[in-house]
Design an enzyme around this catalytic site. Sequence first.
Site, PDB file in Angstrom:
ATOM      1  N   ASP A 213       0.851  -1.195   0.000  1.00 49.23           N
ATOM      2  CA  ASP A 213       0.000   0.000   0.000  1.00 49.23           C
ATOM      3  C   ASP A 213       0.884   1.242   0.000  1.00 49.23           C
ATOM      4  OD1 ASP A 213      -2.334  -1.511  -0.044  1.00 49.23           O
ATOM      5  OD2 ASP A 213      -2.412  -1.659   2.138  1.00 49.23           O
TER       6      ASP A 213
ATOM      7  N   LYS B 259     -11.201  -5.710  -5.474  1.00 52.59           N
ATOM      8  CA  LYS B 259     -12.557  -5.871  -4.909  1.00 52.59           C
ATOM      9  C   LYS B 259     -13.635  -5.404  -5.874  1.00 52.59           C
ATOM     10  CE  LYS B 259     -10.947  -5.177  -0.126  1.00 52.59           C
ATOM     11  NZ  LYS B 259      -9.630  -4.573  -0.278  1.00 52.59           N
TER      12      LYS B 259
ATOM     13  N   PHE C 116     -16.876  -4.727  -7.793  1.00 54.89           N
ATOM     14  CA  PHE C 116     -18.298  -4.746  -7.419  1.00 54.89           C
ATOM     15  C   PHE C 116     -19.053  -3.924  -8.446  1.00 54.89           C
ATOM     16  CE2 PHE C 116     -21.805  -3.268  -4.416  1.00 54.89           C
ATOM     17  CZ  PHE C 116     -22.495  -4.472  -4.488  1.00 54.89           C
TER      18      PHE C 116
ATOM     19  N   GLY D  97      -0.137  -5.277   6.124  1.00 56.59           N
ATOM     20  CA  GLY D  97       0.365  -4.079   5.459  1.00 56.59           C
ATOM     21  C   GLY D  97       1.204  -3.231   6.389  1.00 56.59           C
TER      22      GLY D  97
END
Length: 235
Positions: free
Chosen positions: A15, A66, A68, A210
């Site tokens: 990240d 992710k 969607f 992370g």
Amino acid sequence: MKNIPLKDRIILALDVETPDKAKELVLRTESHLGFYKVGLELFMAGWFETVDWLVDRGHKVMLDLKFFDIPETVKRAVARLNDHQITFATIHGNDAIIRAALETRGTMQLLAVTVLTSFGEEDLRAMGMTQSIEDLVYFRAKRALDLGCDGVVCSGLEAGRLRQSLGDKLMLVAPGIRPGANVMDNADDQTRIVTAGRALAAGADHVVVGRPIAKAADPIAVIEAMQQELAAASR
Ligand code: C5P
């Protein structure tokens, strides 16, 4: 318990703002790790650059976007990932979205996000939901398994119930990991938190970590301590 090398148990979340920073973090840690996660921030900064670089270096990649959207859009987006030798890709979704994603996933393993580890019970109440998080995670994981998903993303707190009720086949990947005796001390925005060892002992196959590694003064020391816990939990 699946036979997964210790090097691959921790999936390090890259990240960071740029592919260069991601590569720096990989070069600092790859003596100990073999599995990295590219999420929204890094993907927005460099598209597939880091993904392809990691694969060329022999590392496994979890692409955590992710997805969607309506089923057709998710199906076509998943198809675009197929050329990149990704190991895990993540989607949210109801039945139709999951089915659509499965049609085009190729050799990738598809993981369905159950309930984000930053969510707590009060977040569900605020959305008018009366179920407990654990029940919702279980229900979503069962649907994902029945539909043919390879695994789910859940917290270590739910991993035990999922493993016991849903069997060995389902891949369980647990973010929301913090080191130390008081895991809530450095919670950041996470809510459902356990240690790496506890997640694995409960039934998780991989832990996603992370900030505890990336922001540590000595990332290798944190990795080694977590790997000791993981090794002890997998005995
Ligand atoms: O820094 P930290 O260890 O909290 O990072 C956790 C990582 O796992 C982040 O990259 C986050 O996007 C990801 N993640 C999560 N919860 C999920 C799915 C993914 O925290 N349910």
